[in-house]
Design an enzyme around this catalytic site. Sequence first.
Site, PDB file in Angstrom:
ATOM      1  N   ASP A  11     -13.285  -0.209   1.171  1.00 54.29           N
ATOM      2  CA  ASP A  11     -12.164  -0.005   2.087  1.00 54.29           C
ATOM      3  C   ASP A  11     -12.602   0.908   3.238  1.00 54.29           C
ATOM      4  O   ASP A  11     -13.525   0.571   3.953  1.00 54.29           O
ATOM      5  CB  ASP A  11     -10.942   0.536   1.338  1.00 54.29           C
ATOM      6  CG  ASP A  11      -9.636   0.218   2.063  1.00 54.29           C
ATOM      7  OD1 ASP A  11      -9.677  -0.413   3.127  1.00 54.29           O
ATOM      8  OD2 ASP A  11      -8.562   0.600   1.553  1.00 54.29           O
ATOM      9  N   GLU A  50       0.855  -1.195   0.000  1.00 51.32           N
ATOM     10  CA  GLU A  50       0.000   0.000   0.000  1.00 51.32           C
ATOM     11  C   GLU A  50       0.894   1.249   0.000  1.00 51.32           C
ATOM     12  O   GLU A  50       0.936   2.019   0.966  1.00 51.32           O
ATOM     13  CB  GLU A  50      -0.950  -0.010   1.211  1.00 51.32           C
ATOM     14  CG  GLU A  50      -2.029   1.051   1.109  1.00 51.32           C
ATOM     15  CD  GLU A  50      -3.014   1.007   2.278  1.00 51.32           C
ATOM     16  OE1 GLU A  50      -2.959   0.066   3.081  1.00 51.32           O
ATOM     17  OE2 GLU A  50      -3.837   1.940   2.376  1.00 51.32           O
TER      18      GLU A  50
HETATM   19 ZN   LIG Z   1      -8.221  -2.041   3.897  1.00 48.88          ZN
END
Ligand SMILES: [Zn+2]
Length: 398
Positions: free
Chosen positions: A314, A218
């Site tokens: 998310d 990420e």
């Molecule tokens: Zn996440």
Amino acid sequence: MTRQTLQDLRLPKALIGDLARFDGAEDAVFLRGDVTVENGRVTGMIPAPATDAGGAILLPKFTEPHCHLDKCHTIARMGHTGGDLRAAIEAQRADKANWTDADLRTRALRGLSEYAAAGTRLVRSHVDWGDTPEPPRAWSLFLELASDPSGPALHLSALTSIPQMVDPAFAQTVARAIPEGHALGCFVYGHDGIETGLRHVFDLAARHGLPLDFHVDEGLDPALNGLEAIADMALATGFDGPILCGHACSLATRAPTEVARIADKLARAGIFVCLLPTTNLYLQGRRDGTPIARGVTLARELSTAGVRLVTGADNVRDAFCPIGRHDPIRSLELAILTAHLDPPLDRWLRMITTDAARALGADPGLLNGAPLDTLQIADARDLTGLISGAPLSPISLY
Ligand SMILES: [Zn+2]
């Protein structure tokens, strides 16, 4: 046996499954006609004249493959003013002082009711595992919510990290706390010991029959390549459960030959990749001015290589993303814009329906044979209308 007919509907061919008993009129990505139902399940389609008022879209209720019900709806009390992933992690960690049982339950139920209102049948939520191997309070509370048959089905994923899973005792304690149907997850972010941590994760998942779900790479630093390490481990171990990799942002910073190599491994391992555009757009590519990088993974290249994609909300109104909605159609809409997922759109509709469910190890929910209570009707005549927010109704109200 009870028989019913649902008159003059469009069914996306990509979501039907076995087409043998579906004898409708070809209409772009749809078959159109009367839908036959036996004992409450869709069994086929028969030709019927199109009507002016008819032609609405019948489709499965959606699946959310990646959200965080323990963090959602916390931004208003934080005073957080933005920042990168590290700033978000620190702000959210400080907010955990507010995570009483009532607070966790109230926010999670709000999220689930928002998913229900958005036509969702199945939700996977990550749960921050915390600093000790024993389950956090949110895990126990959310397992109680998952046992409630009303509303969307709830699958949990234990959100651990590589440094935790390098420790075999820690890893074993986590795996033992995960009941069947829930997932083992791990945050993979350029840590030391990735191979050891992944080996423990894969071995335990195989032993306990758990699906896997990673937050991986990420960030946009090309040194981050946990994605390939996961694909290598999947291929080396022959792990046969579903594997979902969320984020994979740094793939966008790699050379085309490396992308091709990694995508090939992901495809061969059957790994699903989850686009998470809200949080990536908000946290990635930060600089003093307006961002230039989009921060999302290489969806088009992965799809071309045969990797199945899904997309999710998310973070919703927390330190990682101060806005957002628990609404799979909104996630797909944003994924289409962010990653240039061009028409025809039926292939992308799988990202929040059949492939999203497969990525979780659930029944894909194909229309052929589906119980009516797993389906919904969109008041739209094509997929651009559906994905642009057409009203959705359960069958019972149609
Ligand atoms: Zn996440």
